[in-house]
Motif scaffolding. Structure first.
Motif, PDB file in Angstrom:
ATOM      1  N   LEU A  19      81.231 118.068 -93.101  1.00 37.67           N
ATOM      2  CA  LEU A  19      81.923 119.347 -93.022  1.00 37.67           C
ATOM      3  C   LEU A  19      81.210 120.240 -92.013  1.00 37.67           C
ATOM      4  N   ARG A  20      81.993 121.028 -91.271  1.00 34.58           N
ATOM      5  CA  ARG A  20      81.424 121.921 -90.262  1.00 34.58           C
ATOM      6  C   ARG A  20      81.997 123.312 -90.429  1.00 34.58           C
ATOM      7  N   GLU A  47      72.375 129.190 -94.921  1.00 39.59           N
ATOM      8  CA  GLU A  47      71.302 128.365 -95.472  1.00 39.59           C
ATOM      9  C   GLU A  47      71.778 127.589 -96.694  1.00 39.59           C
ATOM     10  N   GLY A  48      72.534 128.249 -97.563  1.00 34.80           N
ATOM     11  CA  GLY A  48      73.031 127.591 -98.752  1.00 34.80           C
ATOM     12  C   GLY A  48      74.055 126.511 -98.437  1.00 34.80           C
ATOM     13  N   HIS A  52      74.178 122.238 -99.138  1.00 36.41           N
ATOM     14  CA  HIS A  52      75.309 121.524 -99.739  1.00 36.41           C
ATOM     15  C   HIS A  52      75.980 120.572 -98.748  1.00 36.41           C
ATOM     16  N   GLY A  53      75.314 120.281 -97.641  1.00 36.65           N
ATOM     17  CA  GLY A  53      75.813 119.284 -96.707  1.00 36.65           C
ATOM     18  C   GLY A  53      76.791 119.782 -95.678  1.00 36.65           C
ATOM     19  N   ARG A 365      80.282 127.528-104.046  1.00 35.99           N
ATOM     20  CA  ARG A 365      81.698 127.912-104.108  1.00 35.99           C
ATOM     21  C   ARG A 365      82.316 127.969-102.714  1.00 35.99           C
ATOM     22  N   TYR A 366      81.543 128.437-101.727  1.00 28.70           N
ATOM     23  CA  TYR A 366      82.062 128.430-100.356  1.00 28.70           C
ATOM     24  C   TYR A 366      82.186 127.008 -99.824  1.00 28.70           C
ATOM     25  N   ALA A 367      81.232 126.156-100.149  1.00 30.69           N
ATOM     26  CA  ALA A 367      81.319 124.763 -99.699  1.00 30.69           C
ATOM     27  C   ALA A 367      82.552 124.091-100.284  1.00 30.69           C
TER      28      ALA A 367
END
Length: 381
Positions: A19-20, A47-48, A52-53, A365-367
């Motif tokens: 994911l980008r 950073e977070g 989470h990749g 949650r954003y990821a």
């Protein structure tokens, strides 16, 4: 929708690959010592996300001004989500500008013509599909930053007048951007693709740095100069020590600096004209009796108040100021009444509950939101 799909982050991606995400920052970047709430949030969010990749990168607002170039990068690099600043030209125009006049924040005719031409490009349409707009202020809906009016179409408690129109019509409430709000409020309900994700403050360690007999920590720049003068005269007139910081981005903040200068020169107040909250948070908050922020703006979140609670300081503010009021132990309808309360009760008032959401949860949650279109494309998010 109100929440992102509850897909596991390790579920297969379609198409496969990392994911980008691209996040817009102001041109000053992260090198200036006037780093504020927006910079704090975007830094810790990126950073977070990386934990989470998600491959998260920043781009500067001058780069974001060229929608064609940004769109080309998004398609070329297979970017899943773009997080523009609220001032981005991506959000200008629509059925009208933020003030309902049809003007897009002072854009020239040539600028608007260029934007219209960009809209016909397939890559710009792809860019828009990947946009995640975080409403960290209300400037697109309310030019004076006051609380947006209830929408006669989308707010159940608002009586729709004959021929009433959506108050968010000029800021693309129907997408295709995904809209993130920091909490559920009436003015957010115009947006069908909305999600509610709070901010966090665990970039500072929880501590009890309060001295009930220390200086009043006063932030100026979110109310008029006349009201700022009331604050200074009332507090210094009562013989209280005062430490002043500023909302450096606002014209009110710039005017307040001039107002405070004679007080600082006479030694009546301590002034922290600039500081780096990443390393100098003790210099700002330690030893204060409480944090006072008179704000006439609608705050979607307020980092300074949340940080004060994280460090054990009570917060005092005006009554009608959005999320800021949720952090407060003292509230009043006018600045004069607020200063009376600070003078009378500032030593004894206790802080409200610390914010509990952490950056790791926020980033997760954003990821999930970023991954949703690839994991569940049929959901149309």
């Amino acid at each position: 929708m109100s929440e992102p799909p509850a897909a596991a982050l390790d579920a297969p991606l379609d198409p496969p690959g990392p994911l980008r995400a691209l996040l817009e920052i102001y041109d000053e970047g992260f090198t200036c010592d006037t780093w504020g709430g927006v910079e704090t949030a975007l830094w810790h969010l990126a950073e977070g996300l990386r934990e989470h990749g998600v491959e998260a990168e920043f781009y500067r607002s001058t780069e974001g001004a060229d929608l064609g170039a940004l769109a080309g990068r998004v398609v070329r690099e297979r970017v899943d989500a773009v997080f523009p600043l609220v001032e981005s030209p991506l959000f200008a125009g629509g059925a009208g500008g933020a003030d309902g006049t049809g003007e897009a924040d002072g854009a020239s005719c040539a600028d608007r013509a260029g934007t219209a031409a960009d809209e016909d490009r397939p890559d710009v349409r792809e860019l828009r599909r990947r946009v995640v707009r975080i409403w960290h202020d209300v400037s697109r809906l309310s030019p004076d930053l006051s609380t947006p009016a209830p929408c006669p179409v989308h707010t159940p408690e608002a009586a729709a007048p004959s021929g009433g129109a959506c108050t968010a019509a000029g800021v693309f409430p129907d997408g295709p951007a995904r809209e993130v709000f920091l909490r559920d409020l009436p003015w957010t309900r115009c947006f069908g693709s909305r999600t509610y994700i709070p901010w966090a403050v665990d970039h500072l360690p929880p501590a009890d740095l309060r001295d009930p007999f220390g200086p009043v920590l006063l932030q100026l720049g979110k109310t008029s100069v006349d009201q700022a003068r009331v604050c200074l005269e009332r507090l210094t007139g009562a013989g209280l020590p005062v430490r002043v910081v500023f909302a450096t981005w606002s014209k009110e903040g710039r005017a307040a600096r001039e107002l405070v200068a004679p007080y600082a020169a006479s030694g009546a107040v301590e002034v922290l004209d600039s500081y780096d909250i990443r390393t100098e948070w003790k210099r700002v908050y330690a030893g204060a009796r409480l944090f006072v922020l008179p704000s006439v703006f609608h705050e979607t979140f307020n980092f300074a108040a949340a940080e004060a609670l994280q460090l054990g300081l009570p917060v005092a503010t005006l009554g009608d100021c959005g999320a800021l009021a949720d952090f407060a132990s003292l509230r009043a309808e006018t600045v004069a009444q607020l200063m009376d309360a600070v003078v009378a009760r500032g030593e004894s008032v206790r802080p409200a509950r610390r914010p509990w959401t952490g950056w790791r949860e926020v980033a997760h949650r954003y990821a999930t939101l970023i991954a949703a279109p690839r994991r569940a494309p049929a959901l149309g998010v």
